[in-house]
Design an enzyme around this catalytic site. Structure first.
Site, PDB file in Angstrom:
ATOM      1  N   ILE A   1      35.611  85.722  16.965  1.00 51.55           N
ATOM      2  CA  ILE A   1      36.583  85.747  18.058  1.00 51.55           C
ATOM      3  C   ILE A   1      37.763  86.639  17.711  1.00 51.55           C
ATOM      4  CG2 ILE A   1      38.244  84.310  19.314  1.00 51.55           C
ATOM      5  CD1 ILE A   1      36.121  82.046  19.107  1.00 51.55           C
TER       6      ILE A   1
ATOM      7  N   TYR B   1      36.981  69.544   9.029  1.00 53.00           N
ATOM      8  CA  TYR B   1      37.246  70.746   9.824  1.00 53.00           C
ATOM      9  C   TYR B   1      37.957  70.369  11.129  1.00 53.00           C
ATOM     10  CZ  TYR B   1      36.602  74.739  12.877  1.00 53.00           C
ATOM     11  OH  TYR B   1      36.832  75.767  13.754  1.00 53.00           O
TER      12      TYR B   1
ATOM     13  N   LYS C   1      41.799  71.528  12.413  1.00 51.83           N
ATOM     14  CA  LYS C   1      42.123  72.176  13.679  1.00 51.83           C
ATOM     15  C   LYS C   1      43.097  71.330  14.496  1.00 51.83           C
ATOM     16  CE  LYS C   1      40.821  75.527  14.791  1.00 51.83           C
ATOM     17  NZ  LYS C   1      41.363  76.893  14.482  1.00 51.83           N
TER      18      LYS C   1
END
Length: 312
Positions: free
Chosen positions: A31, A180, A184
């Protein structure tokens, strides 16, 4: 007098941003690469932050092949190494910074638990602590650039997670997928807390969250040699295209968060269709993202761990 009207946002015709400077962490792949490509098309100078100079050089060449006259350059950036990160930021010698996009991240799939050289759990350190500290060191530039923005890349992985503020580094409960998601979530909570503090200080800098929805390699257009999608991979991914999208489209919410003059601090932008695919729109905040007490505790813990605090 008739109400003012604005043109619909066109993801393929972004507004000009000549003279502006944007920094994208992790801009050499995924991205981040597509975001750099999209921002370069606006006439802005794009700073591609990456710890791998060879991959950054390849990404810049790929952007130049698609965007004539693209102004993109690389700066060394290793979010997992706070000491080198501070030295790198001091050496960049930027004169202005209109936006920094906290995009870089790492996702480990298997145990055992790993630590950075500073002794922090690797995903929490790279995804959250590194960006937290980088914001502090970029604060003078951001504050000196009117209307600057801090754009944080969120993730659906955070939607079902909750932070354990007494075990932020996952000493007791290490499961890679959960760690993870929590890293985030920490990024997103920090972004909203940052905007609250910016507003309280009367700053013109905005802090915004953008998340890509479901962004898969199999649905991502080729950008050789950065990313090559075979015919077989494309065909296998077609059914998924009804529900999710590729990484080019996954960059659209972040591009809008950087460029759209209608964006306001404290917002979250994501794909239009169920938050998974489509053009970017404002999304309501998930309930746990509005936890101001938890966000303030996370801020304090991040300050204590890194020894720095963003100046707002």
């Amino acid at each position: 007098m008739p109400a003012a009207t604005t043109s619909p946002w066109d993801v393929h015709r972004l507004p000009a941003a000549d003279g502006k400077v944007f920094l994208v962490t992790g801009g050499n792949a995924g991205i981040g690469y597509f975001l750099c490509e999209q921002l370069a098309s606006t006439g802005a100078t794009v700073i591609l932050g990456s710890r791998n100079a060879a991959k950054a050089k390849t990404a810049i060449a790929a952007i130049a092949a698609r965007v004539p006259g693209a102004m993109v350059r690389h700066v060394h950036l290793d979010l997992a190494d706070l000491t080198s990160l501070k030295s790198s930021a001091d050496a960049w010698e930027l004169e202005r910074l209109d936006a920094v996009v906290h995009n870089a991240g790492t996702a480990l799939d298997h145990p055992p638990r790993r630590e950075t050289r500073d002794g922090y759990e690797a995903m929490f350190a790279t995804n959250h602590l590194g960006h937290y500290a980088l914001t502090s060191w970029l604060a003078p530039l951001l504050n000196a650039t009117p209307g600057s923005r801090v754009v944080t890349t969120g993730s659906f992985a955070a939607k079902s997670e909750r932070l354990d503020l007494d075990d932020l580094q996952s000493h007791r409960d290490y499961r890679p997928g959960r760690v993870y998601g929590r890293s985030k979530l920490a990024q997103m909570l920090f972004a909203f807390e940052l905007d609250r503090r910016l507003r309280a200080a009367g700053s013109t800098t905005l802090s915004v969250v953008a998340h890509p929805g479901g962004a898969l390699d199999s649905l991502t257009p080729s950008r050789p040699p950065v990313h090559v999608r075979t015919v077989g991979t494309r065909l296998r991914g077609l059914p998924l295209g009804l529900f999710v999208q590729g990484k080019e489209a996954g960059a659209w919410p972040a591009a809008r968060a950087v460029l759209d003059p209608q964006v306001r601090g404290g917002q979250m932008w994501g794909p239009r269709m169920f938050g998974l695919r489509g053009k970017p729109r404002i999304e309501p905040l998930w309930d746990h993202l509005t936890d101001t007490v938890g966000a303030a505790r996370l801020w304090a813990a991040s300050r204590d761990l890194t020894g720095v605090e963003p100046v707002v």
